[in-house]
Design a protein around this motif. Structure first.
Motif, short mmCIF file in Angstrom:
data_model
loop_
_atom_site.label_atom_id
_atom_site.label_comp_id
_atom_site.label_asym_id
_atom_site.label_seq_id
_atom_site.Cartn_x
_atom_site.Cartn_y
_atom_site.Cartn_z
N ASP A 37 46.63 -17.22 26.10
CA ASP A 37 46.81 -15.92 25.46
C ASP A 37 48.09 -15.21 25.88
O ASP A 37 48.29 -14.04 25.53
CB ASP A 37 45.63 -15.00 25.79
CG ASP A 37 44.31 -15.51 25.25
OD1 ASP A 37 44.29 -16.59 24.62
OD2 ASP A 37 43.28 -14.84 25.46
N HIS A 52 49.98 -9.36 27.87
CA HIS A 52 48.55 -9.56 27.58
C HIS A 52 47.73 -9.59 28.87
O HIS A 52 46.67 -8.98 28.95
CB HIS A 52 48.35 -10.85 26.79
CG HIS A 52 46.93 -11.07 26.38
ND1 HIS A 52 46.36 -10.43 25.31
CD2 HIS A 52 45.95 -11.85 26.91
CE1 HIS A 52 45.09 -10.80 25.20
NE2 HIS A 52 44.81 -11.65 26.16
N PRO A 100 37.70 -19.15 22.99
CA PRO A 100 39.07 -19.66 22.93
C PRO A 100 39.09 -21.18 22.92
O PRO A 100 38.09 -21.84 23.21
CB PRO A 100 39.68 -19.13 24.23
CG PRO A 100 38.52 -19.11 25.18
CD PRO A 100 37.33 -18.72 24.34
N SER A 112 48.89 -14.36 33.78
CA SER A 112 48.84 -15.52 32.90
C SER A 112 49.68 -16.70 33.41
O SER A 112 50.81 -16.52 33.88
CB SER A 112 49.33 -15.16 31.50
OG SER A 112 48.38 -14.37 30.83
N TYR A 170 50.20 -13.06 23.43
CA TYR A 170 49.57 -12.00 22.66
C TYR A 170 49.92 -10.61 23.21
O TYR A 170 50.46 -10.47 24.30
CB TYR A 170 48.04 -12.18 22.65
CG TYR A 170 47.58 -13.45 21.98
CD1 TYR A 170 48.28 -14.01 20.91
CD2 TYR A 170 46.43 -14.11 22.41
CE1 TYR A 170 47.85 -15.17 20.29
CE2 TYR A 170 45.99 -15.28 21.79
CZ TYR A 170 46.70 -15.81 20.74
OH TYR A 170 46.27 -16.96 20.12
N GLY A 218 45.26 -19.74 22.62
CA GLY A 218 43.86 -19.46 22.89
C GLY A 218 43.02 -19.22 21.66
O GLY A 218 41.88 -19.69 21.57
N HIS A 219 43.57 -18.51 20.68
CA HIS A 219 42.74 -18.07 19.55
C HIS A 219 43.38 -18.36 18.20
O HIS A 219 43.14 -17.65 17.22
CB HIS A 219 42.44 -16.58 19.70
CG HIS A 219 41.70 -16.26 20.96
ND1 HIS A 219 40.33 -16.33 21.06
CD2 HIS A 219 42.15 -15.90 22.19
CE1 HIS A 219 39.96 -16.01 22.30
NE2 HIS A 219 41.05 -15.75 23.00
#
Length: 281
Positions: free
Chosen positions: A182, A163, A21, A167, A185, A218-219
Motif C-alpha cells: 500500500d 500511507h 489485500p 512501509s 496510496y 495491495g488492493h
C-alpha cells in the motif's frame, strides 16, 4: 489456486468486498516466504490452504509490509516466524493493547484514531472478533534486509510514504517482481485523503532504482512496469501542476491551462489529494 506472476512468485488477488489485500508467495530451493498475513484468521487460513496444495519447499517466514490491520490480523494464524521493519513492530505492540469489539472500534472512530472505512470492513470480514489474537514480529530490520531462499533471493527495504511511514517493499531480483503493498496510496488517517509531492518523489526514487517488470499492489491487480510508471509519472505531474495551491478550483484551472484539457474524474481526485496535502502543511 494462487496466481503465478513469474517463476517462483505467486499471489492471491485482493478482494475488495471485505478489503482483503493481495498476499504473496516467493519460493526458493530451500524454503519459501509469504508476503503479508491477511486481514483475518479466515483470510490467512484460506491462503495457507492454497499454499498447502502446492509442491514447494516449506514456508519459513512471513514478511510484513506495514502495520495496517488488513495486512497483520492473520499473523497469529499463520504461526510462522515473522519479519518486519522495526517501526512496524512498534506499531503492532501498540495494536496488541487495544480491544477490537464493536464498541471499542466505534469509540476509536469517534476520537479519530480509526477511520470509518476500516471499522466497517473489520466488522464485515469478522462479524465477531473473540478469536482474534495479535502478535508482534519475531525479527526486525532497520533499513534493508536480504533473504537467500536457495536459488532465489528477496529484498525487504523500508521506503516509507504517506500511507504508512513504516512501509516496506519486497523485491525479488531473479523474477523482477516487487510487492509494493500500500505504500503508493494516499494518507487516509489524518483528515481528508492526501498526497505530499516531496514525500512522493522520495518514495518513487527508492522504488525506481530496482529493475522491475511486475508490481504487486495491495488492493489492485498487479501492474506491468509500463502501466505502473505511466500512472506514477502522471501522478507526479499532477502534483507538480498543483504546486503549493490550496484551492481545488484554482488547481483544477491550472491543470486545464497546462494540459489543455479538463481533468478526468481520477485526475480531479488526485488534484484534490495534493490540495489536501498542501492544506495540512
Amino acid at each position: 489456486m494462487l496466481k503465478k506472476l513469474a517463476d517462483r512468485v505467486y499471489y492471491m488477488p485482493h478482494y475488495s468486498e471485505t478489503d482483503r489485500p493481495a498476499l504473496g508467495l516467493i519460493c526458493g530451493d530451500e524454503y519459501s516466504v509469504i508476503v503479508d498475513s491477511g486481514n483475518s484468521p479466515a483470510h490467512a487460513t484460506d491462503f495457507l490452504g492454497l499454499v498447502g496444495k502446492m509442491d514447494i519447499p516449506p514456508v519459513k517466514f512471513v514478511l510484513i509490509t506495514h502495520w495496517h490491520w488488513d495486512h497483520i490480523f492473520g499473523m497469529n494464524t499463520m504461526d510462522l516466524l515473522t519479519i518486519s521493519h522495526e517501526d512496524t513492530k512498534e506499531k503492532l505492540q501498540y495494536l496488541k493493547t487495544l480491544k477490537w469489539d464493536d464498541a471499542s472500534l466505534d469509540a476509536r472512530v469517534e476520537t479519530g484514531e480509526e477511520i470509518e472505512f476500516c471499522r466497517d470492513m473489520i466488522k464485515r470480514e469478522m462479524p465477531t472478533r473473540d478469536h482474534l489474537k495479535l502478535k508482534v514480529p519475531d525479527i526486525t530490520f532497520t533499513d534493508i534486509m536480504e533473504l537467500d531462499l536457495g536459488g532465489v533471493t528477496c529484498v525487504a527495504e523500508h521506503v516509507g510514504g504517506v500511507h504508512a511511514q513504516d512501509s516496506s517493499i519486497i523485491y525479488v531480483p531473479d523474477a523482477k517482481v516487487m510487492f509494493v503493498a500500500d505504500c503508493l496510496y494516499q494518507d487516509f488517517y489524518s483528515g481528508e485523503w492526501s498526497y505530499d509531492l516531496e514525500d512522493l518523489r522520495t518514495l518513487l526514487a527508492k522504488i525506481k532504482k530496482y529493475d522491475t517488470e511486475w508490481y504487486v499492489l495491495g488492493h489492485q491487480d498487479p501492474k506491468t512496469h509500463e502501466e505502473m510508471w505511466n500512472f506514477l509519472d502522471d501522478l507526479t505531474s499532477i502534483g507538480e501542476i498543483v504546486g503549493q495551491e490550496i484551492s481545488l478550483d484554482k488547481a483544477a484551472a491550472r491543470f486545464k491551462e497546462v494540459r489543455s484539457t479538463d481533468p478526468s474524474e481520477d485526475q480531479l481526485e488526485f488534484i484534490q489529494n495534493f490540495v489536501n496535502g498542501n492544506q495540512k502543511k
